[in-house]
Design an enzyme around this catalytic site. Structure first.
Site, short mmCIF file in Angstrom:
data_model
loop_
_atom_site.label_atom_id
_atom_site.label_comp_id
_atom_site.label_asym_id
_atom_site.label_seq_id
_atom_site.Cartn_x
_atom_site.Cartn_y
_atom_site.Cartn_z
N GLU A 176 43.38 39.40 45.68
CA GLU A 176 43.32 38.08 44.73
C GLU A 176 44.53 37.98 44.26
O GLU A 176 45.10 36.84 44.20
CB GLU A 176 42.38 38.60 43.55
CG GLU A 176 41.98 37.58 42.53
CD GLU A 176 40.89 38.01 41.62
OE1 GLU A 176 40.77 37.14 40.78
OE2 GLU A 176 40.58 39.28 41.50
N ASP B 203 42.77 31.50 33.14
CA ASP B 203 42.30 32.46 32.16
C ASP B 203 42.96 33.03 31.01
O ASP B 203 43.05 32.33 29.75
CB ASP B 203 41.49 33.53 32.79
CG ASP B 203 40.44 32.99 33.91
OD1 ASP B 203 40.53 31.85 34.30
OD2 ASP B 203 39.79 33.84 34.53
#
Length: 803
Positions: free
Chosen positions: A773, A541
């Site tokens: 995460e 990202d």
């Protein structure tokens, strides 16, 4: 004579005038004809251009939503109850705390909710990210027939269990149980608890309650297109062994509105409320709370809910005694633990019991997060603005996070399958085939699969539509490469046309400006609010790329992924006896260390890097808008990108995960002169080394921990990510075992990194109850969403040293 000459002159003049007039008329007529012709040609040209444009638009749209013409990777009917009964029923609703369904588009759905009657308590149904229970997750799950989950909310411990037995034509029988008890016995009354169990049919078929004494729901009978007639039985609640029988009340609600937009309509909803022996007296039903049956009675030590779908031709495979037993009482955990040890060997590696249980819980949470989805993706083909729905599709997949990402992600799934393939190769092969069957006629697979209303309800609108120019790393090939030695040839033959189409799509759509270079498409435009336009297609990202996106970019990580793709396609083709020379040539070129140096070695960085139109003097600065008009509120200051130096074509000075890709995917030779520099960057605390794993971006980078916009915190700009650390360990182990000058150094770094990563994930799981995460590079604490038993569950393979 003179008069005659004058007369003849006048006649000649008149004739000349007539001829001139006739010529002018002809010219005007010719002009009109030409004008008509030009107009006609123009109209025809415009019409043809419009028709061609519309045809191209239709053609692009048609191919966008048309499935690939190759035979499906999955055999027709292979997901049905007769073809694969062991996977027909399952906990395939990862977004709820507990529920079961079948692998079919219109399944019978079951689930449960609970509510503690206390100030600030919430009805719990869908897994939550913002205010979840203190802990929840599967502690045992075999991916097929057995599972145990524990949920802690305040002093309440809920335990959900299920067990299946095969047989018959509809995937066999299954039983599940919910137990509830306080973790700590406190003085005074026990808080009240309501448990809600429901059955739904997705708008088809029928459901009928079977009541005892007019109010107590004993069973639900019904019929669906797929199952025919069935029965779901609710047994009376029981107490712990030797305990006093619980006191409770039950009632039945024929139809309940969804608890949340993401929840299905409930066709039958029987709430069960229980009270423990400590309650002074049982409560009776009332009608002033959550539902027409709001009587929430105090907590029970144990609640039993065994269910089994039956057909007229199928006799119960479970005896009443078996149905009334907890799965734990059936001694199923012992074989599961033995299988876990035989697969991963953690006891042989010296891990104590608590760490082995942690690893088993990590695998179980990944298996418990497997879901079955059906629906239509929304797709868009640039430059067209309007999205179109794809053909209906099904997907059997693991999910990254039950709370925040309960749907399929393409590049995540390759990492998931590395672990699932080690546990159950047949299960992993089926999931990979499901993903490849999502391919469209062009060879593209959308990177995010949002199939069905439940999945779509949890996705921000800006991420729902998938762009057909956006790729995702082909990590499925990592998993397929490991499965390849034992994969049946018929399976590989079904996969190969789709693998070839996928590879060709990458070569056609993601090619870079020079031979053997590649560029991720679909980067964000250089808007004033972005410090660095994101590259969502890469999976990384906000990892820093060229500051000004352009067609001149060369992306290092994509080049390395394509080298891996060529290698795996070569191996598959050779096993099948298919032509493989083109893949060999591509692999040789993409693995050429001298060419890699020429295209991606940045001397000023001392590492490999991307290349593009880049400025090193870019930052976010507070911008105060001009004063408002009288009577209007003052606008808020905003962070706006400021470029203090014009960009130019250069290497992007961002040392981090992308810089390591030639090492991560083992493209560098063991004797490469670049290997020492990469190992030094890995081990440098000023750059990538932390006591918790490798950080994603060097501490000395100007982008380190920088927000990308006013509201977007850093994501891949310093945090420790387990998936890339797994690849680093895999590569370091490879270099430690290969002959080369850096062999001992690689082995030393491997041992330290593995110890750091395992120790931190185990510590954080013990502290918080979750896999996360990512992890902070400064404290090791989990961050981002949780639970995240997607690629973070790769810690199991790290502990097993299974790469």
């Amino acid at each position: 004579m003179a008069a005659e000459r004058r007369r003849r002159g006048l006649e000649r003049n008149r004739e000349r005038g007539i001829r001139r007039e006739r010529d002018l008329d002809q010219q005007r007529e010719t002009g009109r004809n030409w004008t008509v012709l030009v107009v006609a040609v123009t109209v025809l040209t415009v019409g043809l251009a419009f028709a061609v444009t519309e045809w191209n638009r239709w053609h692009e749209t048609s191919r966008l939503v048309t499935p690939h013409p190759a035979p499906p990777a999955l055999l027709p009917g292979s997901t049905g109850a007769l073809a694969s009964p062991q996977w027909f029923w399952g906990t395939y609703r990862p977004h709820v705390y507990f529920g079961m369904k079948t692998r079919s588009p219109r399944s019978l759905v079951t689930g449960f909710m609970w509510l503690q009657q206390a100030e600030g308590a919430r009805l719990r149904h869908g897994c939550e990210q913002d205010e979840p229970p203190a802990r929840y997750g599967w502690v045992m799950h075999d991916g097929e027939s057995f599972g145990v989950q524990e949920i802690r909310e305040g002093n309440l411990l809920l335990r959900t269990e299920f067990v299946k037995r095969g047989g018959g034509e509809h995937g066999g029988d299954w039983s599940w149980r919910v137990s509830a008890r306080p973790e700590v016995r406190a003085a005074g009354p026990v808080p009240l608890l309501s448990l809600f169990f429901y059955v739904a049919t997705d708008g088809q078929g029928s459901l009928e309650p079977q009541l005892e004494e007019g109010t107590r729901l004993a069973a639900v009978t019904g019929a669906t297109e797929e199952l025919g007639n069935f029965t779901v039985t609710f047994l009376r609640p029981t107490a712990e062994s030797g305990g006093e029988e619980p006191r409770y009340a039950r009632c039945f609600l024929p139809a309940l509105a969804p608890a949340a937009p993401s929840d299905p309509p409930l066709s039958v909803h029987p709430p069960t409320s229980l009270c423990p022996p400590l309650s002074p007296d049982p409560l009776s039903p009332s009608s002033d709370s959550l539902s027409p049956c709001p009587h929430t009675l105090p907590l029970s030590p144990d609640v039993l809910l065994p269910c089994h779908p039956l057909t007229p031709s199928l006799h119960p495979l479970m005896s009443p005694d078996l149905l009334s037993l907890s799965p734990c009482a059936l001694s199923i955990p012992q074989p599961l633990s033995r299988r876990f040890e035989a697969t991963f060997g953690l006891s042989r590696k010296g891990f104590p019991g608590p760490q082995r249980r942690f690893a088993q819980a990590a695998l179980s949470e990944l298996l418990g997060g497997v879901g079955y989805f059906h629906g239509r993706s929304l797709l868009r083909s640039p430059p067209h603005e309007q999205p179109v729905p794809a053909a209906p599709a099904a997907l059997f997949t693991a999910v990254p996070s039950r709370s925040f990402f309960p749907r399929g992600f393409l590049w995540d799934e390759g990492f998931h399958q590395l672990l699932l393939g080690r546990w159950d190769a047949a299960l992993s092969r089926e999931m990979i085939a499901h993903w490849l069957d999502l391919m469209n006629a062009e060879g593209w697979i959308p990177r995010e699969q949002i199939l069905g209303d439940e999945a779509r309800a949890r996705v921000p609108p800006e991420f729902v539509v998938q762009r057909s120019d956006t790729a995702n790393p082909p990590t499925l090939l990592l998993a397929l490469g490991k499965l390849l030695p034992g994969a049946p040839l018929p399976y590989l033959r079904r996969l190969f046309p789709r693998l070839r189409a996928w590879y060709e799509w990458f070569q056609r759509t993601q090619a870079g400006p020079l031979p053997h270079t590649y560029r991720w498409r679909g980067r964000d435009p250089p808007l004033p609010r972005f410090l660095n336009p994101r590259t969502l297609g890469s999976g990384l990202d906000d990892y820093p790329r060229a500051s000004h996106p352009s067609a001149h970019e060369r992306h290092l990580d994509l080049r390395c992924w394509m080298a891996l793709a060529a290698r795996v396609l070569r191996d598959v083709a050779e096993r099948l006896g298919e032509p493989a020379e083109s893949y060999r040539e591509a692999e040789r070129a993409l693995s050429d260390n001298e060419l890699l140096d020429e295209l991606h070695w940045a001397p000023e960085l001392g590492a490999f890097a991307d290349y593009g139109n880049h400025s090193t003097a870019v930052g976010l600065r507070w911008h105060r808008p001009p004063p408002p008009a009288p009577g209007h509120p003052a606008p808020e200051p905003q962070l706006v990108r400021e470029v203090r130096e014009a960009p130019r074509l250069r290497f992007v000075e961002a040392l981090g995960y992308v810089s390591l890709f030639p090492l991560l995917l083992q493209l560098l030779r063991p004797d490469s002169p670049r290997l020492p520099a990469l190992l030094a960057a890995i081990r440098s605390e000023r750059q990538l080394w932390t006591p918790y794993g490798l950080r994603s971006l060097s501490r000395d980078s100007p982008f380190y921990r920088q927000h990308n916009t006013q509201h977007d915190p850093p994501y891949w700009r310093g945090a420790v990510w387990v998936n890339l650390n797994y690849l680093a360990l895999r590569a370091l182990r490879g270099y430690a075992e290969a002959e080369g000058p850096e062999r001992e150094r690689a082995a030393e770094i491997y041992r330290e990194l593995r110890e750091n990563l395992v120790r931190n994930l185990y510590r954080e799981h013990g502290r918080s109850g979750f896999l996360w995460e990512s992890y902070s590079d400064s404290s090791g604490r989990g961050q981002g969403c949780r639970p995240f038993a997607g690629w973070s569950a790769l810690v199991v393979l790290v502990m097993a040293e299974d790469y």
